[in-house]
Design an enzyme around this catalytic site. Structure first.
Site, short mmCIF file in Angstrom:
data_model
loop_
_atom_site.label_atom_id
_atom_site.label_comp_id
_atom_site.label_asym_id
_atom_site.label_seq_id
_atom_site.Cartn_x
_atom_site.Cartn_y
_atom_site.Cartn_z
CD GLU A 1 -2.84 0.63 2.54
OE1 GLU A 1 -2.73 -0.33 3.32
OE2 GLU A 1 -3.46 1.67 2.80
CE LYS B 1 3.05 0.15 5.44
NZ LYS B 1 2.04 0.14 4.39
NE ARG C 1 1.88 -8.06 10.13
CZ ARG C 1 1.95 -6.91 9.43
NH1 ARG C 1 2.92 -6.05 9.65
NH2 ARG C 1 1.04 -6.61 8.54
P1 ATP Z 1 -0.39 -1.57 7.33
O1 ATP Z 1 -0.52 -2.03 8.75
O2 ATP Z 1 -0.28 -0.12 7.17
O3 ATP Z 1 -1.32 -2.27 6.40
P2 ATP Z 1 1.61 -3.25 6.21
O4 ATP Z 1 2.99 -3.34 6.73
O5 ATP Z 1 0.71 -4.42 6.22
O6 ATP Z 1 1.03 -2.05 7.00
P3 ATP Z 1 1.40 -3.20 3.34
O7 ATP Z 1 1.87 -2.18 2.39
O8 ATP Z 1 -0.02 -3.62 3.26
O9 ATP Z 1 1.69 -2.65 4.77
O10 ATP Z 1 2.33 -4.47 3.25
C1 ATP Z 1 2.55 -5.12 2.03
C2 ATP Z 1 2.78 -6.58 2.27
O11 ATP Z 1 3.89 -6.78 3.15
C3 ATP Z 1 1.58 -7.24 2.93
O12 ATP Z 1 1.19 -8.34 2.13
C4 ATP Z 1 2.06 -7.68 4.26
O13 ATP Z 1 1.53 -8.93 4.57
C5 ATP Z 1 3.57 -7.74 4.12
N1 ATP Z 1 4.22 -7.39 5.39
C6 ATP Z 1 4.01 -6.29 6.10
N2 ATP Z 1 4.71 -6.30 7.25
C7 ATP Z 1 5.39 -7.47 7.27
C8 ATP Z 1 6.30 -8.09 8.19
N3 ATP Z 1 6.64 -7.50 9.33
N4 ATP Z 1 6.79 -9.30 7.87
C9 ATP Z 1 6.46 -9.89 6.72
N5 ATP Z 1 5.62 -9.36 5.81
C10 ATP Z 1 5.08 -8.17 6.07
MG MG Z 2 -1.42 -3.94 5.02
#
Ligand code: ATP
Ligand code: MG
Length: 566
Positions: free
Chosen positions: A38, A274, A264
């Site tokens: 995103e 974020k 995660r």
């Molecule tokens: P938000 O909480 O703002 O949604 P987000 O970290 O999930 O934050 P995204 O841009 O949606 O942000 O993340 C893109 C992809 O990265 C998603 O598919 C998510 O599952 C993966 N991702 C995010 N954080 C982690 C993490 N700590 N470890 C592994 N994958 C992650």
């Molecule tokens: Mg997300």
């Protein structure tokens, strides 16, 4: 070493096993994966792990991977983030070629599918407010209640949905909901919202739309449009999977993707939310999104972490089904491994103490041949000027050395790396009693660092010629948070920020070849650690960041059997 190295090709995990079986048993011909950020912030090390997993699988199994921006929330999304995300993924070492997509490119198709759902009696326009919808939703133990608009005739919903799109209603006045099951034990199936009204400019579609699909409605359908076979995401989406599947089943989509979830990545001393990262930036705790203490890819890059080390870490960390917290030392270990192999060795003195070699000719300059990397003979050698007046590290000398201090002391001989053995003859102090200079002699027979009689000093020091040294600022970095679990036990997370996580040293002196080391190249300052030029560095005002010290504490933690903590 007993530590498993990332280059071992036999790695596998439950997701790779699924992909391998799908290929073997002919359920798919080619594996297609995607990474769906995103564009509302910078990528961090957790995202890197998700990228290495999804893109890595496509590479290993001869498939293809897509970069797709999940840009369905125009309020928080910005072009700046889109550009930064693309740059970071390229730097990490992945090239999506022509496969760059945006969920917003599918808005028209998604809208048509929403209309299909309404026609089939699978969706309806609801006039309840967001609060009322929440109240009707029920809880984990209680079923939800049906909206009074749930049985609204399809033609009426179609008309209202068209007018929502046409901009007739204000934000929040109505939503489009799927018509599934208000009594489902899975709250995500209790008539989830598919579209909301949002009169907001979108970075890509501008003012064309004032209704936007939710993540749940956009994601799986985007996967299907692109022919994604394995849609890999993190555990928080597990409960959304039945909805993901329901939509795929009830829509005329061109393919049938499947969603798989993994845990995660979490690291000690690190926060990846974020929202928190944004506050750290906005409230001035750090120098910006790319501060070398930030877990962002731009921060790690500025810190001097090579992309290869981050990829290796992703392999080492593996893919878990259940959430856990890994030691940040594991990341540092993977990075050190790469740097130890590749980083050129250089001389730099952070806290200089003058040494005068009394029996060395006043105007003489000798070019000493010093290997660039003892781990890699192909890295060659360089010439480092040696003169009568040198700088050494202040803490490499002690006037009254304790028993285990083997470095320089009055009357003692040490080796100056790749130069001569020198012996300290006299200590010069200023009025305050501070040591300001050491008077030494040298043994000319030891040129290059070895004695013909085979004697070996217990210490080898690095040095810089005073006449040639280049001044530099050096920024030492440590973990941004002083607690391994920031904010644990209900503490305010920002109280755990370590004010001493950055130490700026001025008046450091480095060997001349470091004056034009390009930004992005990390070297080892011998005996001190890994360092790289910061982008603040300029000719005449060099700035280096400490990437890491030399001490690898992960191996030690491993030996203690605590590579992960809960
Ligand atoms: P938000 O909480 O703002 O949604 P987000 O970290 O999930 O934050 P995204 O841009 O949606 O942000 O993340 C893109 C992809 O990265 C998603 O598919 C998510 O599952 C993966 N991702 C995010 N954080 C982690 C993490 N700590 N470890 C592994 N994958 C992650
Ligand atoms: Mg997300």
């Amino acid at each position: 070493m007993s530590i498993q190295t990332p280059s071992s090709p036999e790695r596998t995990d439950f997701i790779r096993e699924i992909v391998a079986a799908d290929l073997r048993e002919g359920r798919i011909e080619t594996v297609v994966t995607r990474f769906p950020p995103e564009p509302n912030g910078y990528l961090h090390i957790g995202h890197a792990q998700a990228i290495c997993l999804s893109f890595g699988i496509a590479q290993e199994f001869g498939g293809r991977y897509h970069l797709r921006f999940d840009d369905t929330n125009p309020v928080k999304e910005e072009q700046e983030y889109i550009d930064a995300i693309e740059a970071d993924i390229r730097w990490l070492g992945f090239d999506w070629g022509e496969h760059l997509y945006f969920a917003s490119d599918y808005f028209e198709q998604l809208y048509e599918w929403a209309v299909d759902l309404i026609k089939a009696g699978n969706a309806y326009v609801d006039d309840l407010s967001a609060d009322e919808i929440r109240e009707h939703r029920g809880t984990f133990t209680e079923p939800g209640r049906e909206s009074p608009w749930r049985d609204r005739p399809a033609p009426e919903s179609l008309d209202l949905f068209a007018r929502m799109r046409a901009g007739e209603f204000p934000d929040g006045a109505r939503v489009l909901r799927a018509r599934i099951d208000m009594a489902s034990p899975n709250i995500n199936l209790r008539d989830p919202v598919l579209y909301r009204i949002l009169h907001a400019e979108h970075p890509r579609t501008g003012a064309a739309w004032c209704v936007y699909p939710t993540y749940d409605f956009a994601h799986g359908q985007s996967d299907a449009i692109e022919g994604i076979t394995h849609s890999i995401c993190t555990l928080e989406f597990m409960d959304h999977r039945p909805l993901y599947d329901w939509l795929i089943e009830n829509l005329p989509v061109p393919s049938r993707p499947h969603q798989y979830e993994f845990a995660r990545l979490n690291l000690t001393y690190t926060v990846m939310s974020k929202r928190v990262l944004l506050r750290l930036v906005n409230e001035g705790y750090v120098r910006g999104w790319d501060d070398p203490r930030m877990p962002t890819l731009s921060g790690l890059r500025r810190r001097g972490f090579p992309a290869e080390g981050i990829r290796d870490f992703a392999t080492l960390a593996g893919v878990a089904r259940a959430a856990k917290v890994l030691e940040v030392e594991m990341l540092e270990h993977a990075v050190r491994n790469v740097l130890n192999r590749n980083a050129l060795r250089r001389f730099a003195v952070l806290d200089p103490l003058k040494v005068v070699i009394e029996d060395y000719p006043e105007r003489q300059v000798e070019e000493m041949e010093v290997p660039n990397n003892p781990e890699d003979p192909s890295a060659g050698s360089r010439r480092v000027p040696f003169t009568r007046e040198l700088w050494i590290e202040r803490d490499d000398f002690m006037e009254e050395p304790p028993r285990k201090f083997f470095r320089l002391a009055p009357g003692r001989e040490v080796r100056l790396r790749a130069a001569y053995f020198v012996t300290c003859r006299e200590v010069v102090k200023d009025d305050a009693g501070r040591v300001v200079e050491l008077r030494c002699t040298h043994d000319p027979a030891t040129r290059g660092g070895d004695a013909p009689d085979g004697r070996r000093p217990k210490a080898t020091l690095h040095w810089v010629s005073a006449a040639h040294a280049v001044p530099a600022e050096v920024r030492l970095y440590d973990h941004l948070f002083k607690d391994p679990h920031p904010g644990a036990g209900g503490r305010d997370l920002f109280e755990d920020v370590d004010p001493d996580s950055e130490t700026v040293l001025r008046g450091c002196l480095v060997e001349p070849s470091l004056a034009d080391l390009p930004v992005g190249e990390t070297v080892q300052f011998e005996r001190l650690g890994y360092f790289c030029p910061d982008h603040d560095s300029a000719p005449g005002a060099l700035v280096f960041n400490r990437t890491l010290t030399l001490r690898d504490t992960w191996a030690k933690l491993q030996a203690q059997g605590r590579q992960d903590t809960a």
